[in-house]
Design an enzyme around this catalytic site. Structure first.
Site, PDB file in Angstrom:
ATOM      1  N   CYS A   2       2.539 113.096  13.750  1.00 33.07           N
ATOM      2  CA  CYS A   2       2.823 114.293  14.547  1.00 33.07           C
ATOM      3  C   CYS A   2       1.869 115.433  14.213  1.00 33.07           C
ATOM      4  O   CYS A   2       1.388 115.556  13.092  1.00 33.07           O
ATOM      5  CB  CYS A   2       4.243 114.768  14.285  1.00 33.07           C
ATOM      6  SG  CYS A   2       5.470 113.521  14.641  1.00 33.07           S
ATOM      7  N   ARG A  27      -4.892 111.876  15.268  1.00 29.96           N
ATOM      8  CA  ARG A  27      -3.876 111.511  14.279  1.00 29.96           C
ATOM      9  C   ARG A  27      -2.974 110.399  14.792  1.00 29.96           C
ATOM     10  O   ARG A  27      -2.224 109.809  14.015  1.00 29.96           O
ATOM     11  CB  ARG A  27      -3.018 112.735  13.945  1.00 29.96           C
ATOM     12  CG  ARG A  27      -3.787 113.832  13.235  1.00 29.96           C
ATOM     13  CD  ARG A  27      -3.053 115.139  13.277  1.00 29.96           C
ATOM     14  NE  ARG A  27      -1.828 115.126  12.529  1.00 29.96           N
ATOM     15  CZ  ARG A  27      -1.645 115.717  11.348  1.00 29.96           C
ATOM     16  NH1 ARG A  27      -2.644 116.361  10.795  1.00 29.96           N
ATOM     17  NH2 ARG A  27      -0.496 115.679  10.744  1.00 29.96           N
ATOM     18  N   TRP A  77       4.557 111.239  16.975  1.00 27.41           N
ATOM     19  CA  TRP A  77       4.436 109.829  16.590  1.00 27.41           C
ATOM     20  C   TRP A  77       5.842 109.430  16.170  1.00 27.41           C
ATOM     21  O   TRP A  77       6.340 109.875  15.132  1.00 27.41           O
ATOM     22  CB  TRP A  77       3.445 109.715  15.437  1.00 27.41           C
ATOM     23  CG  TRP A  77       2.990 108.330  15.088  1.00 27.41           C
ATOM     24  CD1 TRP A  77       1.962 107.628  15.650  1.00 27.41           C
ATOM     25  CD2 TRP A  77       3.518 107.488  14.056  1.00 27.41           C
ATOM     26  NE1 TRP A  77       1.824 106.411  15.041  1.00 27.41           N
ATOM     27  CE2 TRP A  77       2.765 106.291  14.064  1.00 27.41           C
ATOM     28  CE3 TRP A  77       4.557 107.613  13.137  1.00 27.41           C
ATOM     29  CZ2 TRP A  77       3.008 105.248  13.189  1.00 27.41           C
ATOM     30  CZ3 TRP A  77       4.808 106.564  12.261  1.00 27.41           C
ATOM     31  CH2 TRP A  77       4.034 105.394  12.288  1.00 27.41           C
ATOM     32  N   ASN A 103       7.136 118.790  12.410  1.00 31.08           N
ATOM     33  CA  ASN A 103       6.508 117.627  11.765  1.00 31.08           C
ATOM     34  C   ASN A 103       7.327 117.275  10.536  1.00 31.08           C
ATOM     35  O   ASN A 103       7.813 118.190   9.852  1.00 31.08           O
ATOM     36  CB  ASN A 103       5.118 117.973  11.243  1.00 31.08           C
ATOM     37  CG  ASN A 103       4.071 117.877  12.308  1.00 31.08           C
ATOM     38  OD1 ASN A 103       4.384 117.693  13.473  1.00 31.08           O
ATOM     39  ND2 ASN A 103       2.831 118.036  11.905  1.00 31.08           N
ATOM     40  N   GLY A 104       7.396 116.007  10.206  1.00 30.66           N
ATOM     41  CA  GLY A 104       8.090 115.614   8.980  1.00 30.66           C
ATOM     42  C   GLY A 104       9.395 114.921   9.306  1.00 30.66           C
ATOM     43  O   GLY A 104       9.599 114.419  10.422  1.00 30.66           O
ATOM     44  N   GLU A 479     -11.867  95.561   2.301  1.00 29.43           N
ATOM     45  CA  GLU A 479     -12.060  96.590   3.320  1.00 29.43           C
ATOM     46  C   GLU A 479     -12.447  95.959   4.665  1.00 29.43           C
ATOM     47  O   GLU A 479     -11.977  96.378   5.725  1.00 29.43           O
ATOM     48  CB  GLU A 479     -13.125  97.590   2.835  1.00 29.43           C
ATOM     49  CG  GLU A 479     -13.434  98.721   3.781  1.00 29.43           C
ATOM     50  CD  GLU A 479     -12.224  99.574   4.157  1.00 29.43           C
ATOM     51  OE1 GLU A 479     -11.155  99.441   3.555  1.00 29.43           O
ATOM     52  OE2 GLU A 479     -12.356 100.360   5.111  1.00 29.43           O
ATOM     53  N   LYS A 483     -10.247  96.445   8.033  1.00 31.96           N
ATOM     54  CA  LYS A 483     -10.822  96.992   9.268  1.00 31.96           C
ATOM     55  C   LYS A 483     -10.598  96.020  10.412  1.00 31.96           C
ATOM     56  O   LYS A 483     -10.225  96.405  11.516  1.00 31.96           O
ATOM     57  CB  LYS A 483     -12.334  97.175   9.114  1.00 31.96           C
ATOM     58  CG  LYS A 483     -12.993  98.408   8.618  1.00 31.96           C
ATOM     59  CD  LYS A 483     -12.548  99.752   8.929  1.00 31.96           C
ATOM     60  CE  LYS A 483     -11.225 100.118   8.379  1.00 31.96           C
ATOM     61  NZ  LYS A 483     -11.186 101.144   7.375  1.00 31.96           N
ATOM     62  N   GLU A 486      -6.891  95.873  11.599  1.00 33.89           N
ATOM     63  CA  GLU A 486      -6.357  97.066  12.262  1.00 33.89           C
ATOM     64  C   GLU A 486      -6.982  97.312  13.626  1.00 33.89           C
ATOM     65  O   GLU A 486      -6.348  97.900  14.495  1.00 33.89           O
ATOM     66  CB  GLU A 486      -6.418  98.309  11.362  1.00 33.89           C
ATOM     67  CG  GLU A 486      -7.768  98.809  10.984  1.00 33.89           C
ATOM     68  CD  GLU A 486      -7.683 100.061  10.092  1.00 33.89           C
ATOM     69  OE1 GLU A 486      -8.521 100.190   9.201  1.00 33.89           O
ATOM     70  OE2 GLU A 486      -6.808 100.907  10.301  1.00 33.89           O
ATOM     71  N   HIS A 502      -6.627  77.597  -4.775  1.00 34.93           N
ATOM     72  CA  HIS A 502      -5.239  77.643  -5.254  1.00 34.93           C
ATOM     73  C   HIS A 502      -4.245  77.859  -4.116  1.00 34.93           C
ATOM     74  O   HIS A 502      -3.106  78.231  -4.358  1.00 34.93           O
ATOM     75  CB  HIS A 502      -5.104  78.731  -6.317  1.00 34.93           C
ATOM     76  CG  HIS A 502      -5.965  78.497  -7.515  1.00 34.93           C
ATOM     77  ND1 HIS A 502      -5.748  77.473  -8.405  1.00 34.93           N
ATOM     78  CD2 HIS A 502      -7.111  79.111  -7.934  1.00 34.93           C
ATOM     79  CE1 HIS A 502      -6.689  77.471  -9.336  1.00 34.93           C
ATOM     80  NE2 HIS A 502      -7.532  78.457  -9.067  1.00 34.93           N
ATOM     81  N   LYS A 590      -3.613 108.503  11.770  1.00 34.87           N
ATOM     82  CA  LYS A 590      -4.677 108.899  10.844  1.00 34.87           C
ATOM     83  C   LYS A 590      -4.125 109.504   9.561  1.00 34.87           C
ATOM     84  O   LYS A 590      -4.657 109.291   8.492  1.00 34.87           O
ATOM     85  CB  LYS A 590      -5.582 109.911  11.558  1.00 34.87           C
ATOM     86  CG  LYS A 590      -6.796 110.323  10.767  1.00 34.87           C
ATOM     87  CD  LYS A 590      -7.801 109.198  10.728  1.00 34.87           C
ATOM     88  CE  LYS A 590      -8.997 109.524   9.863  1.00 34.87           C
ATOM     89  NZ  LYS A 590      -9.738 108.294   9.525  1.00 34.87           N
TER      90      LYS A 590
HETATM   91  C1  F6R Z   1      -7.627 102.185   7.300  1.00 30.21           C
HETATM   92  C2  F6R Z   1      -7.047 103.473   7.064  1.00 30.21           C
HETATM   93  C3  F6R Z   1      -5.822 103.557   6.229  1.00 30.21           C
HETATM   94  C4  F6R Z   1      -5.909 104.749   5.283  1.00 30.21           C
HETATM   95  C5  F6R Z   1      -4.587 104.932   4.547  1.00 30.21           C
HETATM   96  C6  F6R Z   1      -4.662 106.065   3.540  1.00 30.21           C
HETATM   97  O1  F6R Z   1      -8.733 102.278   8.130  1.00 30.21           O
HETATM   98  O2  F6R Z   1      -7.540 104.458   7.523  1.00 30.21           O
HETATM   99  O3  F6R Z   1      -5.627 102.378   5.508  1.00 30.21           O
HETATM  100  O4  F6R Z   1      -6.962 104.524   4.400  1.00 30.21           O
HETATM  101  O5  F6R Z   1      -3.573 105.203   5.466  1.00 30.21           O
HETATM  102  O6  F6R Z   1      -4.965 107.267   4.158  1.00 30.21           O
HETATM  103  P1  F6R Z   1      -5.501 108.486   3.330  1.00 30.21           P
HETATM  104  O7  F6R Z   1      -6.843 108.158   2.847  1.00 30.21           O
HETATM  105  O8  F6R Z   1      -5.487 109.646   4.282  1.00 30.21           O
HETATM  106  O9  F6R Z   1      -4.537 108.686   2.199  1.00 30.21           O
END
Ligand code: F6R
Length: 595
Positions: A2, A27, A77, A103-104, A479, A483, A486, A502, A590
């Site tokens: 949000c 976000r 959200w 928010n929250g 990583e 990526k 997601e 294993h 985000k």
């Molecule tokens: C993956 C991604 C998430 C963030 C995770 C932590 O592409 O963006 O896995 O890395 O939600 O977010 P932050 O870094 O904001 O704590």
């Protein structure tokens, strides 16, 4: 997740709200709404489960009284209640006199709702945020003063929250926050509040961050005045990102822009800190004690960066390091001499903020590695290192990952020098290696752009992917898999290559794509042969001779960082081939402000 914007502007507020909401889009949201006061003194509420364009059309089509300069807006959200128009913010009280964006999470919403309902309040939704409207309404029955009413109402709220409250009859606008970010800014076009400073990028140079429990009316410079008590006004912070930084700048999507920017961003980090690494000054300027061990916490991509930084501390300093998923950090055993390193690009991740509460109790000094130096994590830490990536709009982290690694590695090398665990000469050599990274990342980008999109077309029908690596290559395999899942919504798992036999080897059949992050380890070659023998399709990212030959130069303690560029491009290319929105992958946000 949000996002809030609120404003009192000299010209109609709707244009400002829409611009701010667009800046919050990154976000992630599933509904959006505004409440705007008209010149006639009514408040008009517009909400939609469609994109901000739909809200903009509704504003353009409005043929009632002209909009005035006061309004609030929200991107939602969904957490409590489905993503429907009726559940979208702003919410209102029984009379429609009070509009609220929130928010929250209000953790005691159900108890409050029961109390309010039993005293006659009628609820339109099951959303936790609606209780705030009725609490303020209840308080306004006791006082005519909105500021006093909001102060009285928020005392009842449990959990993290940030709110903006608009009163129809007076046009007064009050904002408040506790454990959820909110900033206010006084500008030459009017007063603003937002949950994320990037929402205000077009108008704001300086801003103030609300402390927990602050309740502030948007009236200009006197916002923090309280006749009942002495209030400390937070210092002005300078907005470090330019408005242009959060534009696409001709790229098809933010993700492609942010992938490409990595070499430039890493160069900027090194410009900022490079001269202070091997002298130990980068560490000593932070004012923290030397440490005997490191505990890293973070989530997702930030934790992957943490694994790389942890490897550097272990390999160069011989110190023990544990890296923990922040949501599982509770119940850890505290050891004296530990440095807690919390990594989060947003600095607002609820899991990380909770993890550091536990550590504060254990007494470890906390170093925050963040992209947003004004974030909650930064404010709660004993010292802050910024990764200086600039605004990252694509939901999938890319440039923050590489910048976190470089900034984190830099500060840890500096700490080892300051503690006498690494010689200055050795550190100088490492800094020279770091300074070569921008060119190596740019080179990897050029090679990957030639090879990876065509490869992605070949792999588009694969139902799943395995990523393997060994040692310092492993965080990059992790990583790459993160990526890919997601963005493409295909399963992708990473394994230490030696672990395949294993169990995971059972996943490999003819044509299963196995992405290998090749750090040159001879044992890795054996593991690759095992996959080939089962018909797996090897896609190697590594030195010359690999399918994607991007790794150039000797192995470093931070591993083959340039290998992440083709992995990011692979995930993006697959997602595009599958018709997915690469900047806003489904179900993801985000800034993850819920646990
Ligand atoms: C993956 C991604 C998430 C963030 C995770 C932590 O592409 O963006 O896995 O890395 O939600 O977010 P932050 O870094 O904001 O704590």
């Amino acid at each position: 997740m949000c996002g809030i914007i609120a404003c009192k502007t000299h010209s109609p507020s709707a244009a400002y709200l829409l611009t701010g909401l667009r800046r919050l889009e990154y976000r992630g949201y599933d509904s959006v709404g505004i409440a705007v006061r008209t010149a006639g003194g009514d408040v008009v509420r517009m909400r939609t489960i469609h994109r901000i364009d739909a809200l903009e059309r509704a504003v353009d089509d409005w043929d009632g009284a002209a909009f005035g300069g006061v309004g609030i807006g929200h991107t939602r959200w969904a957490t409590h209640g489905q993503a429907t128009e009726v559940n979208a913010h702003p919410h209102v009280d029984c009379t429609g006199r009070i509009s609220v964006v929130h928010n929250g999470v209000i953790e005691n919403a159900e108890a409050l709702r029961r109390d309010l309902a039993s005293s006659g309040h009628r609820f339109a939704t099951g959303v936790d945020s609606e209780v705030i409207c009725h609490l303020v309404e209840q308080r306004l029955a006791l006082t005519e003063d909105l500021l006093a009413a909001v102060k009285g109402a928020v005392v009842a709220l449990e959990g993290p929250w940030a709110i903006a409250v608009l009163e129809e009859s007076t046009g007064r606008l009050v904002v408040a926050a506790s454990r959820s970010p909110l900033v206010v800014a006084h500008t030459n076009v009017g007063e603003f509040a937002a949950s994320d400073i990037t929402a205000l990028a077009d108008w704001v140079d300086e801003f103030q961050v609300l402390e927990d429990g602050d309740v502030v009316e948007l009236t200009g410079v006197n916002g923090w005045h309280d006749p009942d008590k002495t209030v400390v006004t937070p210092a002005l912070a300078r907005f470090i990102w330019r408005a242009g930084d959060s534009g696409r700048m001709g790229h098809a999507d933010f993700m492609s822009k942010e992938i490409e920017e990595q070499s430039e961003c890493v160069a900027r980090v090194l410009d900022e800190v490079g001269d202070r690494i091997s002298t130990g000054a980068l560490w000593s300027d932070l004012g923290l004690q030397c440490f005997d061990r490191v505990r890293v916490v973070g989530c997702g991509t930030s934790l992957n960066a943490g694994h790389v930084i942890g490897n550097v501390v272990r390999l160069l300093g011989g110190l023990p390091v544990t890296s923990t998923v922040a949501s599982e950090a509770g119940g850890s055993v505290f050891e004296p001499g530990t440095l807690m390193l919390a990594i989060s690009q947003s600095g607002e991740t609820a899991d990380v903020l909770n993890a550091i509460v536990d550590d504060a109790a254990g007494g470890s000094p906390l170093l925050a590695l963040v992209n947003n130096p004004h974030s909650t994590l930064a404010r709660r830490a004993d010292a802050v290192m910024t990764c200086s990536a600039g605004p990252e709009i694509g939901v999938a982290a890319t440039k923050t990952f590489t910048c976190q690694i470089v900034a984190g590695v830099a500060v840890m090398i500096s700490a080892l020098v300051a503690a006498g665990r690494l010689s200055r000469t050795a550190a100088d050599t490492l800094v020279d290696d770091l300074r070569r990274l921008p060119d190596r990342l740019a080179g990897a980008g050029s090679v990957a752009e030639c090879i990876v999109p065509a490869l992605a077309d070949e792999l588009v029908d694969a139902s799943g992917f395995v990523f393997i690596a060994r040692g310092v290559g492993l965080p990059y395999a992790a990583e790459g898999a993160l990526k890919l899942k997601e963005l493409s919504y295909r399963w992708a798992e990473h394994y230490p290559a030696g672990e395949l036999k294993h169990g995971p080897l059972a996943l490999i059949t003819r044509g299963t794509p196995v992405v290998v992050v090749d750090d040159g380890s001879p044992k890795l070659a054996t593991n690759v042969s095992e996959v080939r023998a089962r018909g797996g399709l090897i896609v190697s990212v590594g030195p010359l001779g690999s399918s994607i030959p991007v790794v150039d130069g000797p192995a470093a303690p931070w591993g083959p960082i340039e290998s992440v560029i083709p992995l990011q491009i692979l995930a993006r290319s697959l997602a595009i081939a599958l018709g997915h929105d690469v900047d806003k992958p489904r179900n993801l946000a985000k800034s993850v402000t819920v646990e």
